[in-house]
Design a protein around this motif. Structure first.
Motif, PDB file in Angstrom:
ATOM      1  N   ALA A 150     -44.134-126.301 -18.195  1.00 18.09           N
ATOM      2  CA  ALA A 150     -43.846-125.329 -17.146  1.00 18.09           C
ATOM      3  C   ALA A 150     -44.754-125.562 -15.940  1.00 18.09           C
ATOM      4  O   ALA A 150     -44.390-125.278 -14.796  1.00 18.09           O
ATOM      5  N   VAL A 151     -45.936-126.089 -16.194  1.00 16.13           N
ATOM      6  CA  VAL A 151     -46.889-126.338 -15.112  1.00 16.13           C
ATOM      7  C   VAL A 151     -46.674-127.733 -14.507  1.00 16.13           C
ATOM      8  O   VAL A 151     -46.691-127.923 -13.292  1.00 16.13           O
ATOM      9  N   SER A 152     -46.426-128.718 -15.370  1.00 19.11           N
ATOM     10  CA  SER A 152     -46.486-130.111 -14.921  1.00 19.11           C
ATOM     11  C   SER A 152     -45.144-130.701 -14.499  1.00 19.11           C
ATOM     12  O   SER A 152     -45.113-131.708 -13.806  1.00 19.11           O
ATOM     13  N   VAL A 168     -45.503-140.035 -15.971  1.00 18.26           N
ATOM     14  CA  VAL A 168     -46.766-139.785 -15.274  1.00 18.26           C
ATOM     15  C   VAL A 168     -47.822-139.272 -16.251  1.00 18.26           C
ATOM     16  O   VAL A 168     -49.010-139.578 -16.125  1.00 18.26           O
ATOM     17  N   HIS A 169     -47.382-138.488 -17.225  1.00 20.49           N
ATOM     18  CA  HIS A 169     -48.314-137.807 -18.131  1.00 20.49           C
ATOM     19  C   HIS A 169     -48.412-138.468 -19.509  1.00 20.49           C
ATOM     20  O   HIS A 169     -49.377-138.231 -20.231  1.00 20.49           O
TER      21      HIS A 169
END
Lengths: 312, 312
Positions: free
Chosen positions: A268-270, A194-195
Motif C-alpha cells: 500500500a505504501v510502495s 525495484v523492491h
C-alpha cells in the motif's frame, strides 16, 4: 523434464560461463540493461493440437513476456522463429493471435525466421523477446532468510482449464481461457522489480518454482497454503480445502509472479498497481533448504511432485 | 522458398511495421546500436541427416554470425533454442560444435530453451545472435547507381561440397568443409560497414542475393562474371568457364559478403584486412532494375534460377 533434457542442459551450463548467462539459472540473460529470453513451444508438448491457432500465437508471445515481467523489463522487440507446414488457414489464425498479443503489450515484432517442414512434423514455434530492465533486474538468487514471499496472480486456473479440455475438447469458460491465453504481469513486475531481492515467474507450479528460487537464493521457505490466491472459478471446480490448495500449488501454466521482498514491505505504501492486480503474501524465506508448507491445521507434508517438470 | 513461406512472410510483413524491423527486408533487426538476427536450421532442409553433429552445431552459430558480419556488428551474445530427441551422443557432439564456433568468434552463449520432441520429429535448431553495430549499420537498401559492387569470400565451394556428399556420403576435403563449416566474415564486415552504402551476406546464391540488394536499393547491377572469386578447389572440380562461373554465381551456402561501396573506393587505402581475406570488385550498381551479366565474350544471358530459393 526428461533425463535427456536435464543432461543436455547440464552440458549447456558448462558452455554458458559468461556472467550475462546468469549460470542459466535464471529465465533470462542480461546484457547491459537489456533482458533477453527465448521460449519455444511445440505442438503436443506445450499446447494441444486442437487449441485454436490464435490462442497458440497469443501464448507464444505472452509466455516470453512473462519472463520479461519477472525481471521488471519493458518489452522492446521480438524475433519470431516458426516452422510452417503449408496449412495457411492455421498459420493465418496463429499470426492473428501473435499480432493481438504484440499489440496488447506494445511488443514490436522485428524479425526472425520461417522454415517449411513436412506436414507431419510437429510445429516448433519460438520467440526471442528483448526487454529493457530498470535500475535493478532481480535474479532468482538474491533472496535472504526473513524476506517475505509474495505472489501476483492466481494459481491453478490453467490446470483446471487444461483438465476440462482433456475431458471435453469443446470446453469453454474462464479456466479454459486461463490455459489458452496467459496474461503476463508486466505492470506489477516493473513495480516489484525495484523492491524485489529475487523474482521469477511461476509457470511450472508454485512449489517447484519456489524451490528453484530458494535453491538459487541458498535458503528455504515457509509457505502458508491458506494464503494462496485462488480464483472463484478454481474454487467452484476444485474447492478450497487442503487437497485443492495443494493441486493449485503444483499446477503448471499459471504465469504468476513470485517475488522475495523485504520483511517490512507494504504494497500500500510502495506500489501503485493497476486495479484488479492480485498481490498477496504467501510466506517467508527461511534459513536452511527446506520448503515447509503450513495451513490452519498445522504442517502439511510436502508433495512428492512439486510441479510440472515437463517444461524447461 | 515455397509458396507457403512466401505467403506467410507477406502476412508477417504486415505485422512488422516497427522501423527496427527494417520491413523484414534486411537479414537483421536493429534496436538502438544492437543488431539482432535469428536463423533456424532444420534436419533435411538446411543440413543432411548424415552431417557430423559437430558441423551442424558450427553451422548453426556461424550462419547467424554471417548476418552480424554483413552489418559490421561485433558478436555480443547468443540464445540457442533446440529440440532434442534423446540421442545424447548426437547432442553431445552437436554442442561441441556450438562451443567451438562460440569460442572461435567470441560469442557468449547466454540462454535459450531446450524442448524434448519424439524421436521421429525432425530436429529444429535455432539461434538468436545479438551484435553491437558501429556508427553505420548498412542495410540492403542504401546502394546507388555508380557504387562499386564488391565481394568478400569465394563462390560455389559449398555447392561443390554438397554435391560431393550427395554422391558419396563419405566425401571429404576443403569443398565439403566449406559446406559444413562456413566461416563468417566478421573482420571484413566490420571494416566494410564504415564505407558500405549497402551490405548483406550471400547465402542463397550471388545473383539472387544481388537482385535482393538491387531491389532494396532501387537500382540494377552489372556483374562481371570473369571477376568472380573462385577457389582452386572449385576450379579443379568445375573449371572456370562461363558455365562454371554461372554455377558459382547461383550456388547457395557461400556466406560471402556483398557490399556496395563508393565508386572510387580503394581497399588498399581504406581497409586493413586480415591476411588471406579475399575482397574483389565484381561489378557496379546501375540505373534501372536489370541484373546484367558480362564476361570477356560479351553479355551473358541471365539464368532463370538466380539462386537457392529454398532458404528464407
Amino acid at each position: 523434464m526428461s533425463i535427456g533434457e536435464l543432461a543436455f542442459i547440464e552440458r549447456l551450463r558448462a558452455l554458458a560461463t559468461h556472467p550475462a548467462a546468469r549460470g542459466l539459472d535464471d529465465d533470462v540473460a542480461v546484457v547491459g540493461d537489456l533482458v533477453l529470453t527465448h521460449d519455444t513451444i511445440a505442438e503436443g508438448v506445450h499446447y494441444l493440437p486442437d487449441d485454436p491457432p490464435a490462442s497458440v500465437g497469443w501464448k507464444l508471445v505472452t509466455v516470453n513476456l512473462s519472463d520479461l515481467a519477472a525481471k521488471g523489463a519493458e518489452p522492446v522487440a521480438a524475433l519470431m522463429s516458426v516452422t510452417i507446414s503449408g496449412d495457411g488457414d492455421w498459420e493465418d489464425r496463429f499470426l492473428s493471435g501473435v499480432a493481438a498479443a504484440c499489440e496488447a503489450y506494445s511488443l514490436p515484432l522485428v524479425g526472425g525466421d520461417t522454415i517449411a517442414l513436412p506436414l507431419h512434423a510437429p510445429r516448433v514455434l519460438g520467440l526471442t523477446a528483448i526487454g529493457r530492465g530498470g535500475a535493478h533486474i532481480p535474479s532468482r538468487g538474491g533472496g535472504s532468510p526473513g524476506d517475505g514471499l509474495w505472489l501476483v496472480g492466481t494459481l491453478g486456473d490453467a490446470a483446471v482449464g487444461l483438465a476440462a479440455l482433456l475431458a471435453d475438447i469443446n470446453a469453454e469458460g474462464p479456466m479454459v481461457e486461463a490455459y489458452r491465453r496467459p496474461v503476463p504481469q508486466l505492470a506489477a513486475g516493473r513495480q516489484l522489480a525495484v523492491h524485489a531481492s529475487a523474482m521469477m515467474d511461476v509457470s511450472d507450479g508454485l512449489l517447484l518454482d519456489a524451490s528453484r528460487l530458494c535453491a538459487a537464493s541458498h535458503c528455504g521457505a515457509r509457505i502458508d497454503l491458506d494464503s494462496l490466491p485462488l480464483s472463484r472459478g478454481f474454487i467452484a471446480e476444485r474447492g478450497s480445502d487442503r487437497k485443492a490448495r495443494l493441486s493449485a500449488a503444483t499446477a503448471g501454466d499459471d504465469y504468476a509472479l513470485l517475488a522475495a521482498l523485504p520483511a517490512d514491505f507494504d504494497p500500500a505504501v510502495s506500489l501503485s498497481l493497476p486495479s484488479g492486480t492480485n498481490l498477496v503474501r504467501i510466506g517467508t524465506l527461511t534459513e536452511g533448504k527446506e520448503l515447509t508448507l503450513l495451513d490452519a491445521m498445522g504442517e502439511v507434508p510436502t508433495p512428492e511432485q512439486l510441479g510440472y517438470e515437463h517444461h524447461t
